[in-house]
Scaffold this active site. Structure first.
Site, PDB file in Angstrom:
ATOM      1  N   THR A 126       0.786  -1.239   0.028  1.00 24.60           N
ATOM      2  CA  THR A 126      -0.057   0.013  -0.074  1.00 24.60           C
ATOM      3  C   THR A 126       0.715   1.193  -0.063  1.00 24.60           C
ATOM      4  OG1 THR A 126      -1.586   1.313   1.370  1.00 24.60           O
ATOM      5  CG2 THR A 126      -0.099  -0.435   2.723  1.00 24.60           C
ATOM      6  N   ASP A 127       0.149   2.302  -0.498  1.00 23.29           N
ATOM      7  CA  ASP A 127       0.970   3.701  -0.374  1.00 23.29           C
ATOM      8  C   ASP A 127       0.928   3.947   0.906  1.00 23.29           C
ATOM      9  OD1 ASP A 127      -1.635   4.354   0.060  1.00 23.29           O
ATOM     10  OD2 ASP A 127      -1.789   5.844  -1.650  1.00 23.29           O
ATOM     11  N   GLU A 128       0.286   3.535   1.858  1.00 21.47           N
ATOM     12  CA  GLU A 128       0.443   3.939   3.274  1.00 21.47           C
ATOM     13  C   GLU A 128       1.852   3.735   3.898  1.00 21.47           C
ATOM     14  OE1 GLU A 128      -3.087   3.606   5.481  1.00 21.47           O
ATOM     15  OE2 GLU A 128      -4.473   3.374   3.660  1.00 21.47           O
ATOM     16  N   TYR A 150      -1.352  -0.436  11.117  1.00 23.13           N
ATOM     17  CA  TYR A 150      -1.558  -0.752  10.029  1.00 23.13           C
ATOM     18  C   TYR A 150      -0.455  -0.686   8.852  1.00 23.13           C
ATOM     19  CZ  TYR A 150      -3.429  -1.310   5.017  1.00 23.13           C
ATOM     20  OH  TYR A 150      -3.489  -1.725   3.660  1.00 23.13           O
ATOM     21  N   LYS A 154       2.355  -3.431   7.340  1.00 27.00           N
ATOM     22  CA  LYS A 154       2.330  -3.787   5.873  1.00 27.00           C
ATOM     23  C   LYS A 154       3.708  -3.266   5.330  1.00 27.00           C
ATOM     24  CE  LYS A 154      -0.132  -4.496   3.300  1.00 27.00           C
ATOM     25  NZ  LYS A 154      -0.655  -6.076   2.647  1.00 27.00           N
TER      26      LYS A 154
HETATM   27  P1  NAD Z   1     -10.129  -6.947   2.700  1.00 27.62           P
HETATM   28  O1  NAD Z   1      -9.983  -6.460   4.070  1.00 27.62           O
HETATM   29  O2  NAD Z   1     -11.362  -6.497   1.999  1.00 27.62           O
HETATM   30  O3  NAD Z   1      -9.570  -8.418   2.622  1.00 27.62           O
HETATM   31  C1  NAD Z   1      -8.670  -8.959   3.426  1.00 27.62           C
HETATM   32  C2  NAD Z   1      -8.911 -10.486   3.003  1.00 27.62           C
HETATM   33  O4  NAD Z   1      -7.685 -11.160   3.791  1.00 27.62           O
HETATM   34  C3  NAD Z   1     -10.429 -11.049   3.660  1.00 27.62           C
HETATM   35  O5  NAD Z   1     -10.915 -11.865   2.921  1.00 27.62           O
HETATM   36  C4  NAD Z   1      -9.690 -11.859   5.060  1.00 27.62           C
HETATM   37  O6  NAD Z   1     -10.720 -13.016   5.247  1.00 27.62           O
HETATM   38  C5  NAD Z   1      -8.397 -12.331   4.567  1.00 27.62           C
HETATM   39  N1  NAD Z   1      -7.604 -12.614   5.703  1.00 27.62           N
HETATM   40  C6  NAD Z   1      -7.152 -11.669   6.696  1.00 27.62           C
HETATM   41  N2  NAD Z   1      -6.305 -12.313   7.432  1.00 27.62           N
HETATM   42  C7  NAD Z   1      -6.051 -13.452   6.963  1.00 27.62           C
HETATM   43  C8  NAD Z   1      -4.999 -14.546   7.447  1.00 27.62           C
HETATM   44  N3  NAD Z   1      -4.651 -14.720   8.577  1.00 27.62           N
HETATM   45  N4  NAD Z   1      -5.141 -15.762   6.553  1.00 27.62           N
HETATM   46  C9  NAD Z   1      -5.807 -15.698   5.432  1.00 27.62           C
HETATM   47  N5  NAD Z   1      -6.785 -14.752   5.053  1.00 27.62           N
HETATM   48  C10 NAD Z   1      -6.558 -13.557   5.797  1.00 27.62           C
HETATM   49  O7  NAD Z   1      -8.717  -6.115   2.075  1.00 27.62           O
HETATM   50  P2  NAD Z   1      -8.592  -5.511   0.719  1.00 27.62           P
HETATM   51  O8  NAD Z   1      -8.947  -4.050   0.724  1.00 27.62           O
HETATM   52  O9  NAD Z   1      -9.012  -6.342  -0.510  1.00 27.62           O
HETATM   53  O10 NAD Z   1      -6.895  -5.340   0.598  1.00 27.62           O
HETATM   54  C11 NAD Z   1      -6.235  -6.561   0.078  1.00 27.62           C
HETATM   55  C12 NAD Z   1      -4.815  -6.335   0.125  1.00 27.62           C
HETATM   56  O11 NAD Z   1      -4.345  -5.083  -0.734  1.00 27.62           O
HETATM   57  C13 NAD Z   1      -4.298  -5.787   1.418  1.00 27.62           C
HETATM   58  O12 NAD Z   1      -2.851  -6.574   1.616  1.00 27.62           O
HETATM   59  C14 NAD Z   1      -4.166  -4.548   1.567  1.00 27.62           C
HETATM   60  O13 NAD Z   1      -3.204  -4.067   2.496  1.00 27.62           O
HETATM   61  C15 NAD Z   1      -3.819  -4.000   0.020  1.00 27.62           C
HETATM   62  N6  NAD Z   1      -4.296  -2.772  -0.219  1.00 27.62           N
HETATM   63  C16 NAD Z   1      -5.477  -2.225  -0.212  1.00 27.62           C
HETATM   64  C17 NAD Z   1      -6.099  -1.134  -0.691  1.00 27.62           C
HETATM   65  C18 NAD Z   1      -7.528  -0.584  -0.257  1.00 27.62           C
HETATM   66  O14 NAD Z   1      -7.641   0.447  -0.655  1.00 27.62           O
HETATM   67  N7  NAD Z   1      -8.315  -1.389  -0.136  1.00 27.62           N
HETATM   68  C19 NAD Z   1      -5.033  -0.139  -1.188  1.00 27.62           C
HETATM   69  C20 NAD Z   1      -3.743  -0.728  -1.389  1.00 27.62           C
HETATM   70  C21 NAD Z   1      -3.286  -2.016  -0.854  1.00 27.62           C
HETATM   71  P1  TYD Z   2     -10.414   4.586   4.907  1.00 27.38           P
HETATM   72  O1  TYD Z   2     -11.416   3.798   3.631  1.00 27.38           O
HETATM   73  O2  TYD Z   2     -10.414   3.916   6.120  1.00 27.38           O
HETATM   74  O3  TYD Z   2      -8.853   4.058   3.925  1.00 27.38           O
HETATM   75  P2  TYD Z   2      -7.463   4.846   4.641  1.00 27.38           P
HETATM   76  O4  TYD Z   2      -7.557   5.312   5.880  1.00 27.38           O
HETATM   77  O5  TYD Z   2      -6.684   3.310   4.661  1.00 27.38           O
HETATM   78  O6  TYD Z   2      -7.086   5.791   3.379  1.00 27.38           O
HETATM   79  O7  TYD Z   2     -10.436   6.116   4.624  1.00 27.38           O
HETATM   80  C1  TYD Z   2     -10.086   7.064   3.722  1.00 27.38           C
HETATM   81  C2  TYD Z   2     -10.310   8.229   4.358  1.00 27.38           C
HETATM   82  O8  TYD Z   2     -11.440   8.483   4.691  1.00 27.38           O
HETATM   83  C3  TYD Z   2      -9.358   8.490   5.222  1.00 27.38           C
HETATM   84  O9  TYD Z   2      -8.843   9.916   5.155  1.00 27.38           O
HETATM   85  C4  TYD Z   2     -10.093   8.435   6.459  1.00 27.38           C
HETATM   86  C5  TYD Z   2     -11.548   9.173   6.042  1.00 27.38           C
HETATM   87  N1  TYD Z   2     -12.784   8.463   6.656  1.00 27.38           N
HETATM   88  C6  TYD Z   2     -13.398   9.589   7.334  1.00 27.38           C
HETATM   89  O10 TYD Z   2     -13.425  10.645   7.105  1.00 27.38           O
HETATM   90  N2  TYD Z   2     -14.757   8.806   7.963  1.00 27.38           N
HETATM   91  C7  TYD Z   2     -14.772   7.642   7.998  1.00 27.38           C
HETATM   92  O11 TYD Z   2     -15.917   7.108   8.981  1.00 27.38           O
HETATM   93  C8  TYD Z   2     -13.767   6.569   7.557  1.00 27.38           C
HETATM   94  C9  TYD Z   2     -13.996   5.160   7.650  1.00 27.38           C
HETATM   95  C10 TYD Z   2     -12.810   7.020   6.781  1.00 27.38           C
END
Ligand code: NAD
Ligand code: TYD
Length: 342
Positions: A126-128, A150, A154
């Site tokens: 992630t960019d985070e 988090y 990562k």
């Molecule tokens: P999500 O929370 O929707 O899904 C995570 C999945 O991982 C779930 O199905 C959960 O059951 C599974 N999981 C959790 N712990 C586990 C374990 N110990 N063993 C096996 N499975 C397990 O997450 P997402 O938003 O789909 O993100 C997927 C990946 O992409 C993550 O690694 C996250 O860090 C990365 N990512 C997400 C975003 C975003 O905006 N959502 C952006 C950049 C990177």
């Molecule tokens: P989020 O979806 O939790 O992603 P991340 O924190 O990993 O970027 O949140 C996206 C942005 O929205 C972040 O700046 C936090 C903000 N946010 C709110 O303002 N209210 C909320 O209830 C949530 C869940 C997020």
């Protein structure tokens, strides 16, 4: 690469990725290994259930025996690791689960990748991990400066992946994606939470002034970026995958309300998230050099996404009960309402 293990494939991005690969390639087989935590959901994979090139295995990436079993049984050639605890707010409440899965779980997968001699191991990051970026954009060579449990977990995973490349020559790549939006995103995250709350005329809890900036990428653009790196990325390298759509949270919230025809009085500014990163921004020139670019226009893909949640209440209404409500109270009950934009 024929048999691809997609860990965390019952989550938001992993399930979109499994579907994306099966649609794109006739030859690959996808095996999803997922623990089915609160965020994992077999409904996300419902349409793939009868597909002969798809298999689901319930298991924890921290459990070496479960991982080895899936690797052996399905003759895995490549691992794409999506499995993680992913929500910043939860990482502030219970960081231990993040360290366990995002760091230790990554190590277990790397060990299996090494033992089974996979062609590729791709870590979805992630960019985070770069931390907040006041000006300019993060490039892959920048220091990682995570600021939430988090992001730190990562970053720990990323460093372990790098260590397995340097120490053991494991053929790894890492992608660092920006904030995703699209169908099947667990409705505790900003965009699906705000869409589903707005549909129900519930308040939209905007953290602080709402002037935080996120770079939004449509989930299928992210999937395409990951696939590009899996096939054409150079081993040992990191690739940023951003949408190029930097927006203030408050503007994204306004767009959701406008599309749904709901009043701005639903916006409720509440106590900010501690350590809230003000802005993320990615420079994606390196991945663009491999021929990738995001295809989806933000406004129209957001409208499609809002419409998807409008038309798929069967999917999110059952999630927004039980465990979700317990979490919702823990995360929001203590926050003061700063103002309403009414
Ligand atoms: P999500 O929370 O929707 O899904 C995570 C999945 O991982 C779930 O199905 C959960 O059951 C599974 N999981 C959790 N712990 C586990 C374990 N110990 N063993 C096996 N499975 C397990 O997450 P997402 O938003 O789909 O993100 C997927 C990946 O992409 C993550 O690694 C996250 O860090 C990365 N990512 C997400 C975003 C975003 O905006 N959502 C952006 C950049 C990177
Ligand atoms: P989020 O979806 O939790 O992603 P991340 O924190 O990993 O970027 O949140 C996206 C942005 O929205 C972040 O700046 C936090 C903000 N946010 C709110 O303002 N209210 C909320 O209830 C949530 C869940 C997020």
């Amino acid at each position: 690469m024929k048999n691809i293990l997609v860990t965390g494939g019952a989550g938001f991005i992993g399930s979109n990725f499994a579907r994306y690969l099966l649609n794109k390639y006739d030859s690959c087989r996808i095996v999803v290994l997922d623990k089915l935590t609160y965020a994992g959901n077999l409904d996300n994979l419902k349409d793939l259930a009868g597909n002969a090139r798809f298999a689901f295995v319930q298991g924890d990436i921290c459990d070496a025996a479960a991982v080895d079993g899936a690797m052996r049984e399905h003759a895995i050639d490549a691992i794409v690791n999506f499995a993680a605890e992913t929500h910043v707010d939860r990482s502030l409440i219970e960081p231990g689960a993040f360290i366990t899965t995002d760091v230790f779980g990554t190590y277990v997968l790397l060990e299996a990748a090494k033992r089974f001699g996979v062609e590729r191991y791709l870590q979805v990051s992630t960019d985070e991990v770069y931390g907040e970026v006041a000006e300019g954009s993060s490039t892959e060579g920048d220091h990682i400066m995570p600021r939430s449990p988090y992001a730190a977990s990562k970053a720990g995973g990323d460093l372990m992946v790098r260590a397995y490349f340097v120490s053991f020559g494991l053929p790894v790549t890492i992608t660092r994606g920006s904030n995703n939006y699209g169908p099947f995103q667990y409705p505790e995250k900003f965009i699906p939470l705000f869409i589903t709350n707005a549909i129900d005329d519930l308040p939209l809890p905007v953290y602080g002034d709402g002037k935080q900036v996120r770079d939004w990428i449509y989930v299928l653009d992210h999937c395409e970026g990951i696939d590009t790196v899996l096939r054409r990325g150079e081993v040992g390298e990191v690739y940023n995958v951003g949408g190029g759509n930097e927006r203030y949270n408050i503007d994204v919230a306004g767009k959701i309300l406008a599309y749904l025809g709901k009043p701005s009085s639903l916006l409720q500014h509440v106590t900010d998230r501690p350590g809230h990163d003000r802005r993320y921004s990615l420079n994606c020139d390196k991945l663009k050099g491999l021929g990738w670019e995001p295809r989806h226009d933000f406004d129209s893909a957001m409208e499609e996404t809002i419409s998807w949640y409008q038309h798929n209440e069967w999917w999110w209404r059952k999630i927004k009960s039980g465990e979700f409500m317990d979490y919702y109270r823990r995360n929001y009950a203590h926050r003061s309402v700063l103002s309403s934009d009414a």
